[in-house]
Motif scaffolding. Structure first.
Motif, PDB file in Angstrom:
ATOM      1  N   TYR A 195      15.583  -9.491  -4.903  1.00  0.00           N
ATOM      2  CA  TYR A 195      14.277  -9.231  -4.289  1.00  0.00           C
ATOM      3  C   TYR A 195      14.067  -7.755  -3.987  1.00  0.00           C
ATOM      4  O   TYR A 195      12.949  -7.321  -3.710  1.00  0.00           O
ATOM      5  CB  TYR A 195      14.131 -10.029  -2.987  1.00  0.00           C
ATOM      6  N   LEU A 196      15.135  -6.955  -4.048  1.00  0.00           N
ATOM      7  CA  LEU A 196      15.033  -5.550  -3.651  1.00  0.00           C
ATOM      8  C   LEU A 196      14.057  -4.755  -4.498  1.00  0.00           C
ATOM      9  O   LEU A 196      13.355  -3.873  -3.989  1.00  0.00           O
ATOM     10  CB  LEU A 196      16.418  -4.893  -3.691  1.00  0.00           C
ATOM     11  N   SER A 197      13.991  -5.043  -5.799  1.00  0.00           N
ATOM     12  CA  SER A 197      13.077  -4.288  -6.660  1.00  0.00           C
ATOM     13  C   SER A 197      11.629  -4.514  -6.235  1.00  0.00           C
ATOM     14  O   SER A 197      10.816  -3.581  -6.214  1.00  0.00           O
ATOM     15  CB  SER A 197      13.257  -4.694  -8.126  1.00  0.00           C
ATOM     16  N   HIS A 198      11.286  -5.747  -5.862  1.00  0.00           N
ATOM     17  CA  HIS A 198       9.930  -6.046  -5.396  1.00  0.00           C
ATOM     18  C   HIS A 198       9.668  -5.366  -4.054  1.00  0.00           C
ATOM     19  O   HIS A 198       8.576  -4.839  -3.811  1.00  0.00           O
ATOM     20  CB  HIS A 198       9.742  -7.560  -5.250  1.00  0.00           C
ATOM     21  N   GLN A 199      10.667  -5.360  -3.189  1.00  0.00           N
ATOM     22  CA  GLN A 199      10.501  -4.750  -1.879  1.00  0.00           C
ATOM     23  C   GLN A 199      10.330  -3.234  -1.999  1.00  0.00           C
ATOM     24  O   GLN A 199       9.477  -2.642  -1.327  1.00  0.00           O
ATOM     25  CB  GLN A 199      11.705  -5.064  -0.989  1.00  0.00           C
ATOM     26  N   ILE A 200      11.107  -2.601  -2.849  1.00  0.00           N
ATOM     27  CA  ILE A 200      10.999  -1.147  -3.041  1.00  0.00           C
ATOM     28  C   ILE A 200       9.629  -0.787  -3.599  1.00  0.00           C
ATOM     29  O   ILE A 200       8.987   0.177  -3.161  1.00  0.00           O
ATOM     30  CB  ILE A 200      12.119  -0.652  -3.985  1.00  0.00           C
ATOM     31  N   GLY A 201       9.145  -1.571  -4.563  1.00  0.00           N
ATOM     32  CA  GLY A 201       7.824  -1.318  -5.127  1.00  0.00           C
ATOM     33  C   GLY A 201       6.739  -1.432  -4.076  1.00  0.00           C
ATOM     34  O   GLY A 201       5.807  -0.617  -4.021  1.00  0.00           O
ATOM     35  N   LEU A 202       6.851  -2.456  -3.232  1.00  0.00           N
ATOM     36  CA  LEU A 202       5.867  -2.637  -2.163  1.00  0.00           C
ATOM     37  C   LEU A 202       5.904  -1.471  -1.181  1.00  0.00           C
ATOM     38  O   LEU A 202       4.857  -0.974  -0.747  1.00  0.00           O
ATOM     39  CB  LEU A 202       6.141  -3.947  -1.422  1.00  0.00           C
ATOM     40  N   LEU A 203       7.088  -1.007  -0.833  1.00  0.00           N
ATOM     41  CA  LEU A 203       7.227   0.100   0.111  1.00  0.00           C
ATOM     42  C   LEU A 203       6.649   1.394  -0.455  1.00  0.00           C
ATOM     43  O   LEU A 203       6.009   2.169   0.271  1.00  0.00           O
ATOM     44  CB  LEU A 203       8.704   0.300   0.473  1.00  0.00           C
ATOM     45  N   LEU A 204       6.856   1.645  -1.744  1.00  0.00           N
ATOM     46  CA  LEU A 204       6.294   2.846  -2.369  1.00  0.00           C
ATOM     47  C   LEU A 204       4.770   2.807  -2.345  1.00  0.00           C
ATOM     48  O   LEU A 204       4.110   3.810  -2.070  1.00  0.00           O
ATOM     49  CB  LEU A 204       6.804   2.976  -3.811  1.00  0.00           C
ATOM     50  N   SER A 205       4.218   1.635  -2.631  1.00  0.00           N
ATOM     51  CA  SER A 205       2.768   1.476  -2.600  1.00  0.00           C
ATOM     52  C   SER A 205       2.236   1.662  -1.180  1.00  0.00           C
ATOM     53  O   SER A 205       1.217   2.318  -0.955  1.00  0.00           O
ATOM     54  CB  SER A 205       2.383   0.091  -3.127  1.00  0.00           C
ATOM     55  N   CYS A 206       2.947   1.103  -0.206  1.00  0.00           N
ATOM     56  CA  CYS A 206       2.559   1.231   1.202  1.00  0.00           C
ATOM     57  C   CYS A 206       2.573   2.699   1.634  1.00  0.00           C
ATOM     58  O   CYS A 206       1.660   3.170   2.322  1.00  0.00           O
ATOM     59  CB  CYS A 206       3.510   0.411   2.066  1.00  0.00           C
ATOM     60  N   PHE A 207       3.601   3.432   1.226  1.00  0.00           N
ATOM     61  CA  PHE A 207       3.707   4.851   1.560  1.00  0.00           C
ATOM     62  C   PHE A 207       2.521   5.626   0.991  1.00  0.00           C
ATOM     63  O   PHE A 207       1.864   6.405   1.695  1.00  0.00           O
ATOM     64  CB  PHE A 207       5.012   5.420   1.006  1.00  0.00           C
ATOM     65  N   ALA A 208       2.236   5.421  -0.300  1.00  0.00           N
ATOM     66  CA  ALA A 208       1.136   6.143  -0.945  1.00  0.00           C
ATOM     67  C   ALA A 208      -0.206   5.804  -0.310  1.00  0.00           C
ATOM     68  O   ALA A 208      -1.050   6.681  -0.084  1.00  0.00           O
ATOM     69  CB  ALA A 208       1.116   5.802  -2.444  1.00  0.00           C
ATOM     70  N   TYR A 209      -0.411   4.533  -0.008  1.00  0.00           N
ATOM     71  CA  TYR A 209      -1.674   4.067   0.573  1.00  0.00           C
ATOM     72  C   TYR A 209      -1.948   4.753   1.907  1.00  0.00           C
ATOM     73  O   TYR A 209      -3.046   5.238   2.178  1.00  0.00           O
ATOM     74  CB  TYR A 209      -1.600   2.558   0.767  1.00  0.00           C
ATOM     75  N   ASN A 210      -0.926   4.810   2.755  1.00  0.00           N
ATOM     76  CA  ASN A 210      -1.074   5.442   4.060  1.00  0.00           C
ATOM     77  C   ASN A 210      -1.225   6.954   3.954  1.00  0.00           C
ATOM     78  O   ASN A 210      -1.978   7.566   4.713  1.00  0.00           O
ATOM     79  CB  ASN A 210       0.137   5.101   4.944  1.00  0.00           C
ATOM     80  N   LEU A 211      -0.519   7.557   3.011  1.00  0.00           N
ATOM     81  CA  LEU A 211      -0.628   8.999   2.796  1.00  0.00           C
ATOM     82  C   LEU A 211      -2.047   9.386   2.406  1.00  0.00           C
ATOM     83  O   LEU A 211      -2.621  10.345   2.932  1.00  0.00           O
ATOM     84  CB  LEU A 211       0.355   9.430   1.702  1.00  0.00           C
ATOM     85  N   ILE A 212      -2.627   8.623   1.495  1.00  0.00           N
ATOM     86  CA  ILE A 212      -3.989   8.905   1.028  1.00  0.00           C
ATOM     87  C   ILE A 212      -5.001   8.689   2.144  1.00  0.00           C
ATOM     88  O   ILE A 212      -5.898   9.513   2.371  1.00  0.00           O
ATOM     89  CB  ILE A 212      -4.332   8.015  -0.183  1.00  0.00           C
ATOM     90  N   TYR A 213      -4.863   7.598   2.871  1.00  0.00           N
ATOM     91  CA  TYR A 213      -5.820   7.304   3.948  1.00  0.00           C
ATOM     92  C   TYR A 213      -5.734   8.316   5.080  1.00  0.00           C
ATOM     93  O   TYR A 213      -6.745   8.660   5.699  1.00  0.00           O
ATOM     94  CB  TYR A 213      -5.573   5.908   4.489  1.00  0.00           C
ATOM     95  N   GLY A 214      -4.532   8.829   5.348  1.00  0.00           N
ATOM     96  CA  GLY A 214      -4.351   9.774   6.447  1.00  0.00           C
ATOM     97  C   GLY A 214      -5.137  11.055   6.301  1.00  0.00           C
ATOM     98  O   GLY A 214      -5.395  11.765   7.284  1.00  0.00           O
ATOM     99  N   VAL A 215      -5.546  11.387   5.069  1.00  0.00           N
ATOM    100  CA  VAL A 215      -6.326  12.613   4.830  1.00  0.00           C
ATOM    101  C   VAL A 215      -7.573  12.631   5.708  1.00  0.00           C
ATOM    102  O   VAL A 215      -7.903  13.637   6.347  1.00  0.00           O
ATOM    103  CB  VAL A 215      -6.725  12.722   3.337  1.00  0.00           C
ATOM    104  N   ILE A 216      -8.278  11.510   5.744  1.00  0.00           N
ATOM    105  CA  ILE A 216      -9.502  11.426   6.550  1.00  0.00           C
ATOM    106  C   ILE A 216      -9.230  10.909   7.950  1.00  0.00           C
ATOM    107  O   ILE A 216      -9.839  11.347   8.927  1.00  0.00           O
ATOM    108  CB  ILE A 216     -10.545  10.537   5.846  1.00  0.00           C
ATOM    109  N   PHE A 217      -8.306   9.988   8.080  1.00  0.00           N
ATOM    110  CA  PHE A 217      -8.046   9.389   9.386  1.00  0.00           C
ATOM    111  C   PHE A 217      -7.757  10.440  10.449  1.00  0.00           C
ATOM    112  O   PHE A 217      -8.311  10.394  11.550  1.00  0.00           O
ATOM    113  CB  PHE A 217      -6.865   8.416   9.278  1.00  0.00           C
ATOM    114  N   TYR A 218      -6.892  11.392  10.136  1.00  0.00           N
ATOM    115  CA  TYR A 218      -6.509  12.393  11.130  1.00  0.00           C
ATOM    116  C   TYR A 218      -7.472  13.583  11.206  1.00  0.00           C
ATOM    117  O   TYR A 218      -7.505  14.278  12.210  1.00  0.00           O
ATOM    118  CB  TYR A 218      -5.102  12.921  10.840  1.00  0.00           C
ATOM    119  N   GLN A 219      -8.231  13.819  10.140  1.00  0.00           N
ATOM    120  CA  GLN A 219      -9.006  15.062  10.104  1.00  0.00           C
ATOM    121  C   GLN A 219     -10.487  14.848   9.836  1.00  0.00           C
ATOM    122  O   GLN A 219     -11.160  15.724   9.301  1.00  0.00           O
ATOM    123  CB  GLN A 219      -8.396  16.006   9.053  1.00  0.00           C
ATOM    124  N   VAL A 220     -10.989  13.681  10.227  1.00  0.00           N
ATOM    125  CA  VAL A 220     -12.419  13.448  10.071  1.00  0.00           C
ATOM    126  C   VAL A 220     -13.217  14.433  10.916  1.00  0.00           C
ATOM    127  O   VAL A 220     -14.313  14.862  10.528  1.00  0.00           O
ATOM    128  CB  VAL A 220     -12.776  11.986  10.432  1.00  0.00           C
TER     129      VAL A 220
END
Length: 399
Positions: free
Chosen positions: A206-231
């Motif tokens: 299951y680790l490969s699926h978990q790692i993929g999910l974590l990478l996607s989660c990291f990218a998603y939050n990184l992209i959203y943080g651009v506006i979230f913190y600096q609107v």
């Protein structure tokens, strides 16, 4: 855990949902971001004050995975809420940037524990996947709704002086009382062991699926943080209003998030792995609107859509992380997902600073095309993985 009576369950969920005040603590200081830069003029320290709590919560969320095997979830929640109350209420009691930094450290420690523990408790309370998805959606909806309320109130307070926003955090005191009264004292989590005393080793990878999910989660939050913190920075850059306007835009994002989180459980039941594709598309569209926004009205629609996409994706990552791992690994998976998501949020302001240096700009608008491109890549990869998932399902099936 012993089954709870309906009335007790409702009160428990209310207490859990209100704990989102700690998780959404940043919504109170976002409207005063520009004031902090003007007052103290130390970008490095101020960036940490704005997003450092998210960074610290990375480590506390990971530590939470271990603590859940030693302490009751109720104990962790109560101690964390006490830390949050102290660090947030007295966050600006002394006019010193380093004092404020120390108080924000306490807030960050509390944020990680509250977020990971609350989600783990929901996963424990609801065994059925459908009920769990709806409960997590409602939890995240309340997170968004609470974020909207405290952001608007903070914006109103900020007009009378930026330090006034810290009064909003007094709401944490009655929430702490509710948690003490109504959250059940659950036993610590236990690793499943074999009859000979050894730890059970999951039979299905299951680790490969978990790692993929974590990478996607990291990218998603990184992209959203651009506006979230600096609107607020974008508001002043584009001449869209003042601190109150920034607070309204932030709150519109949380309103959008609230609505879509309420619907999340029903959408996830239909789309499963494909659910996140719509989230990436929503971020792409909202950032495009913000980049082209000619006025505050368009910016308001864009922020609403952006917040909706984020809350929707946020719910997906936390729901998905509970179904792709063995049952004995759920609490740890929730904690790790919390940590990775917060790491992405924290790094967003620093990535923005690096890009601003490369592009020779001090604004946020010039960075939006890059964020749109990144979200587009995420959408495409998610489509590819969704197609693959039909042949090789990622859900963990207990042997």
């Amino acid at each position: 855990m012993k089954k709870m009576r309906k009335g007790h369950m409702i009160l428990c969920l209310i207490a859990l949902f209100l704990s989102n005040v700690a998780i959404m603590a940043d919504m109170v200081i976002i409207p005063i971001a520009d004031n902090l830069f003007k007052t103290y003029g130390n970008p490095t320290v101020i960036n940490f004050i704005l997003s450092g709590a998210a960074f610290l919560s990375v480590f506390t969320a990971m530590a939470c995975a271990k603590l859940l095997y030693k302490f009751s979830k109720k104990t962790i929640l109560i101690v964390s809420m006490i830390l949050f109350a102290v660090g947030s209420i007295f966050g600006a009691a002394v006019d010193n940037i380093y004092y404020m930094l120390i108080m924000r450290i306490l807030v960050g420690v509390a944020m990680g524990f509250v977020n990971a523990t609350a989600m783990a408790l929901i996963a424990e309370l609801f065994d059925d996947e459908g009920a769990r998805g709806k409960a997590m959606g409602f939890f995240n909806a309340s997170m968004a709704g609470i974020g909207a309320v405290i952001s608007v109130v903070a914006g109103i307070f900020a007009v009378n002086g930026w330090r006034e926003v810290f009064k909003v955090y007094w709401i944490s005191v009655p929430i702490l009382i509710l948690m003490i009264l109504f959250i059940p004292m659950t036993p610590p989590d236990k690793e499943e062991v074999q009859e000979n005393g050894g730890t059970v080793t999951p039979k299905k990878p299951y680790l490969s699926h978990q790692i993929g999910l974590l990478l996607s989660c990291f990218a998603y939050n990184l992209i959203y943080g651009v506006i979230f913190y600096q609107v607020a920075v974008l508001v002043f850059e584009r001449g869209l209003g003042n601190e109150s306007s920034a607070a309204i835009l932030s709150s519109l994002g949380t309103v959008g998030s609230c609505v879509l989180c309420i619907l999340f459980g029903f959408i996830y039941a239909k789309l499963k792995r494909a659910t996140i594709v719509l989230g990436y598309v929503g971020i792409c569209l909202s950032y495009l609107m913000l980049y082209l926004a000619p006025n505050a009205a368009v910016a308001g629609v864009a922020c609403t859509l952006c917040g909706a996409a984020y809350g929707y994706g946020f719910s997906y990552f936390f729901m998905r992380c509970t179904v792709i791992v063995p049952g004995v690994k759920i609490s740890g998976s929730v904690s790790l997902t919390t940590a990775i998501g917060q790491l992405g949020m924290f790094l967003s302001t620093y990535v923005c600073t690096i890009l601003q240096g490369v592009l020779n700009t001090t604004g946020i608008a010039a960075l939006l095309p890059y964020a749109i491109g990144a979200a587009g890549v995420g959408a495409v990869l998610s489509i590819i993985l969704t197609i693959r998932d039909r042949k090789f399902p990622s859900e963990y099936v207990e042997q």
